[in-house]
Design a protein around this motif. Structure first.
Motif, mmCIF file in Angstrom:
data_model
loop_
_atom_site.group_PDB
_atom_site.id
_atom_site.type_symbol
_atom_site.label_atom_id
_atom_site.label_comp_id
_atom_site.label_asym_id
_atom_site.label_seq_id
_atom_site.Cartn_x
_atom_site.Cartn_y
_atom_site.Cartn_z
ATOM 1 N N ALA A 150 0.814 -1.221 0.000
ATOM 2 C CA ALA A 150 0.000 0.000 0.000
ATOM 3 C C ALA A 150 0.847 1.270 0.000
ATOM 4 O O ALA A 150 0.420 2.302 -0.533
ATOM 5 C CB ALA A 150 -0.928 -0.004 1.209
ATOM 6 N N LEU A 151 2.044 1.227 0.591
ATOM 7 C CA LEU A 151 2.808 2.451 0.838
ATOM 8 C C LEU A 151 3.983 2.689 -0.099
ATOM 9 O O LEU A 151 4.387 3.842 -0.307
ATOM 10 C CB LEU A 151 3.339 2.446 2.281
ATOM 11 N N PHE A 152 4.570 1.633 -0.658
ATOM 12 C CA PHE A 152 5.832 1.796 -1.380
ATOM 13 C C PHE A 152 5.651 1.702 -2.893
ATOM 14 O O PHE A 152 4.691 1.098 -3.385
ATOM 15 C CB PHE A 152 6.837 0.730 -0.939
ATOM 16 N N ASN A 153 6.618 2.275 -3.604
ATOM 17 C CA ASN A 153 6.609 2.107 -5.059
ATOM 18 C C ASN A 153 7.057 0.676 -5.380
ATOM 19 O O ASN A 153 7.660 0.001 -4.537
ATOM 20 C CB ASN A 153 7.502 3.150 -5.747
ATOM 21 N N PRO A 154 6.767 0.193 -6.587
ATOM 22 C CA PRO A 154 7.006 -1.223 -6.900
ATOM 23 C C PRO A 154 8.440 -1.699 -6.694
ATOM 24 O O PRO A 154 8.648 -2.852 -6.297
ATOM 25 C CB PRO A 154 6.593 -1.314 -8.370
ATOM 26 N N TRP A 155 9.431 -0.835 -6.956
ATOM 27 C CA TRP A 155 10.815 -1.261 -6.770
ATOM 28 C C TRP A 155 11.100 -1.555 -5.300
ATOM 29 O O TRP A 155 11.726 -2.559 -4.962
ATOM 30 C CB TRP A 155 11.787 -0.195 -7.277
ATOM 31 N N ILE A 156 10.626 -0.673 -4.426
ATOM 32 C CA ILE A 156 10.841 -0.857 -2.991
ATOM 33 C C ILE A 156 10.027 -2.040 -2.475
ATOM 34 O O ILE A 156 10.476 -2.796 -1.613
ATOM 35 C CB ILE A 156 10.480 0.415 -2.203
ATOM 36 N N VAL A 157 8.820 -2.224 -3.028
ATOM 37 C CA VAL A 157 7.987 -3.365 -2.622
ATOM 38 C C VAL A 157 8.741 -4.670 -2.878
ATOM 39 O O VAL A 157 8.737 -5.583 -2.049
ATOM 40 C CB VAL A 157 6.648 -3.372 -3.377
ATOM 41 N N GLY A 158 9.399 -4.752 -4.021
ATOM 42 C CA GLY A 158 10.171 -5.954 -4.343
ATOM 43 C C GLY A 158 11.272 -6.213 -3.336
ATOM 44 O O GLY A 158 11.496 -7.356 -2.921
ATOM 45 N N ILE A 159 11.949 -5.138 -2.896
ATOM 46 C CA ILE A 159 13.020 -5.290 -1.904
ATOM 47 C C ILE A 159 12.451 -5.725 -0.561
ATOM 48 O O ILE A 159 12.991 -6.625 0.103
ATOM 49 C CB ILE A 159 13.793 -3.961 -1.748
ATOM 50 N N VAL A 160 11.348 -5.091 -0.146
ATOM 51 C CA VAL A 160 10.760 -5.409 1.154
ATOM 52 C C VAL A 160 10.200 -6.826 1.176
ATOM 53 O O VAL A 160 10.371 -7.567 2.157
ATOM 54 C CB VAL A 160 9.657 -4.394 1.513
ATOM 55 N N LEU A 161 9.544 -7.228 0.107
ATOM 56 C CA LEU A 161 9.033 -8.597 0.052
ATOM 57 C C LEU A 161 10.182 -9.605 0.013
ATOM 58 O O LEU A 161 10.067 -10.703 0.554
ATOM 59 C CB LEU A 161 8.130 -8.773 -1.168
ATOM 60 N N SER A 162 11.290 -9.214 -0.586
ATOM 61 C CA SER A 162 12.481 -10.063 -0.555
ATOM 62 C C SER A 162 12.970 -10.223 0.878
ATOM 63 O O SER A 162 13.474 -11.290 1.262
ATOM 64 C CB SER A 162 13.592 -9.450 -1.410
ATOM 65 N N ALA A 163 12.823 -9.164 1.683
ATOM 66 C CA ALA A 163 13.229 -9.233 3.091
ATOM 67 C C ALA A 163 12.379 -10.229 3.861
ATOM 68 O O ALA A 163 12.879 -10.949 4.733
ATOM 69 C CB ALA A 163 13.125 -7.852 3.734
ATOM 70 N N ILE A 164 11.090 -10.277 3.534
ATOM 71 C CA ILE A 164 10.218 -11.246 4.206
ATOM 72 C C ILE A 164 10.627 -12.663 3.822
ATOM 73 O O ILE A 164 10.731 -13.557 4.666
ATOM 74 C CB ILE A 164 8.737 -10.995 3.852
ATOM 75 N N LEU A 165 10.877 -12.863 2.533
ATOM 76 C CA LEU A 165 11.342 -14.177 2.101
ATOM 77 C C LEU A 165 12.695 -14.484 2.732
ATOM 78 O O LEU A 165 12.980 -15.629 3.097
ATOM 79 C CB LEU A 165 11.443 -14.229 0.579
ATOM 80 N N ALA A 166 13.533 -13.450 2.883
ATOM 81 C CA ALA A 166 14.838 -13.637 3.517
ATOM 82 C C ALA A 166 14.685 -14.154 4.943
ATOM 83 O O ALA A 166 15.418 -15.045 5.383
ATOM 84 C CB ALA A 166 15.612 -12.313 3.524
ATOM 85 N N ALA A 167 13.729 -13.584 5.672
ATOM 86 C CA ALA A 167 13.499 -14.026 7.050
ATOM 87 C C ALA A 167 13.075 -15.482 7.089
ATOM 88 O O ALA A 167 13.527 -16.263 7.935
ATOM 89 C CB ALA A 167 12.429 -13.150 7.709
ATOM 90 N N VAL A 168 12.202 -15.850 6.168
ATOM 91 C CA VAL A 168 11.731 -17.234 6.102
ATOM 92 C C VAL A 168 12.871 -18.170 5.707
ATOM 93 O O VAL A 168 13.120 -19.201 6.350
ATOM 94 C CB VAL A 168 10.575 -17.353 5.079
#
Length: 496
Positions: free
Chosen positions: A315-333
Motif C-alpha cells: 500500500a505504501l511503497f513504489n514497486p521497486w521498494i515493494v520488491g526489496i521489502v518482500l524479498s526481506a520477508i522471504l529472507a526471514a523465512v
C-alpha cells in the motif's frame, strides 16, 4: 513488473551464493559448520537471521495487529534471552565443542561430554531435534507459502512448493557456508524493511492521527491496543518473557557460536547481534501497531493479520521498494528454514548415519548424504504445512519450547557444572521433552485451565533442570569426565 524483477534478482543472488559455497565446501565440517571460520559480523547476522524467521515479519506484527502492545512482552523476553545466551553460553560452547573431539553437532557434543550414555544421548537428542525441527521447518514453509500466495496470487498449494523450493535449493547446494553468507544479506534486508515501513506510515499520518485511528478501532473491538497489560495475567507476562529461555537450547542458533573463529569474535558478535535484534523487534512491533492504525483509518479489513507487513508494504511503497521489502520477508523465512534443514541433516548424517551405520564413511559421502537428508526433511515439513490455516506463531511457539526445555538446562549445566553425570543429562533431557508435550493436555485434563495457558517452556525448563541436578547427586560423574571438563575450562579461560 518492477516487483517481479527485484524479487527475481534477490533469488538469483541467493542461488549464486549457494553455487559459490558449493565450490568452497571441501568436507563435511565445511558443510555443517563452515570449518569454524566465521567472523564476528557474519556470526552475529547469521545468528540473528536464523533466529527470527518469518515470525519476525509475519507472526509478531500479526499478533500486535490483533491484540495490541500486550503481545510485545515476547520481544522483551527474547532480547533478554538472546543477550544472556551470548554472555553465558556462546564462548564456552565454542571452545568446549572443539575440545570434545571437535563435535560438529549438539548431539555429538552431548555424547562426548557424557560418554557413559553416549549412544542413548545421541539417539534421544537427535530424535528430539528431528521431531521439533520438522515442526519448526513447517512454520517456515507456511510463512513462505503465505508470502507467495499474497505476492503472486497463487493458490496455497502452489505457493507452498514454490516457497519451499527457493530455500531448499541453496541449502542443498551450499550447506553452512551458503546459509551463513546469505544470512548476512538477509539480515541486512530485514532491518532495512522493518525500519522503513513504520517511517512510511509516520510520513502519511501524524502521531495524533495514529492515536485517533487506534481509539476509534478500540471503540469497535473493546481492545485498548496501546495498553501493555490489557487482558494479560501474571501468567501471560511470565509466559511471554519466558520465550527468552528458549535461546539456551536452540541447535540452529548454538551452531552459530560453534562455527565462530574465536571467543573474541563472539564478544564483538554479541554487540552487533543484540543491537540488530533490538532494532528489528522494536520495528516489528511498530509495524503491527502502525499497520493497525493505517488500515483502520483507510477502512480496510485484513482477512489474515499475519499479512499486515506484506499489505502495508504494497500500500505504501513504489514497486521497486515493494520488491526489496518482500524479498526481506522471504529472507526471514529462508534464513531460518535453511538453518533448520541443515541442523536436521546434520543430526541424521553425523549422529545416525555416521554414528551407527557407516562409521568409516568418507567426507564426500557424508556431504551427499547430508544433502539428501535436506530434501527428505523438507518434504516432511511440506506435508505438515499442507493446511492453509496453519499459524506461523503457533508452530514456532511449540518447537521453540521443545528445544528450550529439552536442551537448554543440559547445555548450561554441561558447560558450568563438572559433576553432572551422564545418566542425569539423559534423564533431564527426556523429562524436559515429555513435560513440554504433556503439559497443556494434562493441565486441561485436571481442570487447571490457568496453568494450561502457562507457556510449556517454563515447566519443561524447570523439570529438566531439577532432574539433571538432583540425579547427579545420586550418580556422580566419572573422574575422567571431570578431568576432561577441567581441561576444556582451562582452554576457554586461556582464550578469553
Amino acid at each position: 513488473m518492477q516487483i517481479y524483477i527485484t524479487f527475481g534478482l534477490y533469488l538469483l543472488i541467493i542461488l549464486s551464493i549457494g553455487f559459490y559455497a558449493y565450490y568452497s565446501t571441501k568436507n563435511f565440517d565445511d558443510y555443517i559448520l563452515g570449518g569454524r571460520k566465521m567472523g564476528s559480523f557474519v556470526t552475529a547476522m547469521s545468528a540473528g537471521a536464523s533466529d527470527m524467521s518469518g515470525w519476525l515479519l509475519m507472526g509478531l506484527p500479526g499478533a500486535i495487529f490483533l491484540s495490541g502492545l500486550s503481545e510485545a512482552w515476547i520481544a522483551v523476553g527474547l532480547t533478554i534471552g538472546a543477550y544472556m545466551n551470548y554472555r553465558v553460553v556462546a564462548g564456552r560452547l565454542r571452545i568446549f565443542t572443539e575440545k570434545y573431539n571437535n563435535a560438529l553437532t549438539l548431539p555429538e557434543f552431548f555424547a562426548q561430554r557424557f560418554p557413559r550414555q553416549k549412544k542413548a544421548l545421541k539417539i534421544i537428542s537427535s530424535a528430539i531435534i528431528l521431531f521439533f525441527f520438522t515442526i519448526y521447518c513447517a512454520s517456515g514453509v507456511v510463512a513462505g507459502a503465505k508470502l507467495f500466495q499474497s505476492f503472486l496470487g497463487l493458490d496455497y498449494s502452489t505457493a507452498l512448493w514454490l516457497g519451499a523450493f527457493a530455500t531448499i535449493s541453496y541449502t542443498f547446494i551450499g550447506g553452512y557456508l551458503a546459509v551463513s553468507w546469505s544470512d548476512t544479506i538477509q539480515a541486512s534486508l530485514m532491518i532495512f524493511a522493518l525500519l522503513l515501513a513504520p517511517i512510511m506510515v509516520l510520513l502519511h499520518f501524524s502521531w495524533d492521527d495514529i492515536q485517533n485511528a487506534l481509539t476509534a478501532k478500540s471503540a469497535l473491538t473493546n481492545i485498548p491496543y496501546s495498553n501493555w497489560l490489557h487482558n494479560v495475567s501474571g501468567i501471560g507476562v511470565i509466559s511471554a518473557l519466558a520465550w527468552g529461555l528458549g535461546y539456551f537450547g536452540q541447535p540452529h542458533i548454538l551452531a552459530r557460536f560453534m562455527a565462530a573463529d574465536s571467543v573474541a569474535s563472539l564478544e564483538k558478535a554479541r554487540r552487533i547481534g543484540i543491537t540488530w535484534m533490538a532494532i528489528c523487534l522494536g520495528s516489528a512491533v511498530a509495524v503491527g501497531y502502525f499497520g493497525l492504525a493505517y488500515f483502520s483509518a483507510e477502512g480496510i479489513e485484513l482477512t489474515n493479520a499475519e499479512t499486515v507487513f506484506i499489505e502495508l508494504t504494497k500500500a505504501l511503497f513504489n514497486p521497486w521498494i515493494v520488491g526489496i521489502v518482500l524479498s526481506a520477508i522471504l529472507a526471514a523465512v529462508m534464513s531460518t528454514l535453511s538453518a533448520q534443514l541443515l541442523m536436521c541433516s546434520a543430526a541424521i548424517t553425523e549422529d545416525f548415519y555416521k554414528g551407527f551405520l557407516r562409521k568409516n564413511a568418507g567426507s564426500r559421502e557424508l556431504v551427499w548424504v547430508g544433502r539428501g537428508m535436506v530434501l527428505v526433511i523438507a518434504l516432511v515439513a511440506i506435508a505438515i504445512a499442507q493446511d492453509p490455516n496453519s499459524k506461523v506463531m503457533g508452530l514456532v511457539s511449540y518447537a521453540w519450547a521443545g528445544f528450550g526445555a529439552t536442551f537448554g538446562p543440559v547445555v548450561i549445566l554441561s558447560l558450568f557444572n563438572r559433576n553432572i553425570s551422564s545418566k542425569a543429562a539423559l534423564w533431564g533431557m527426556i523429562s524436559g521433552a515429555i513435560t513440554v508435550v504433556a503439559w497443556s493436555p494434562l493441565m486441561r485434563f485436571l481442570g487447571w485451565i490457568d496453568l494450561s495457558n502457562l507457556y510449556e517452556i517454563i515447566p519443561g525448563f524447570l523439570m529438566c533442570s531439577f532432574i539433571t541436578i538432583t540425579s547427579s547427586l545420586f550418580a556422580q560423574a566419572h573422574p575422567k569426565v571431570i578431568e576432561q571438563f577441567d581441561e576444556a575450562l582451562a582452554e576457554y579461560e586461556s582464550r578469553r
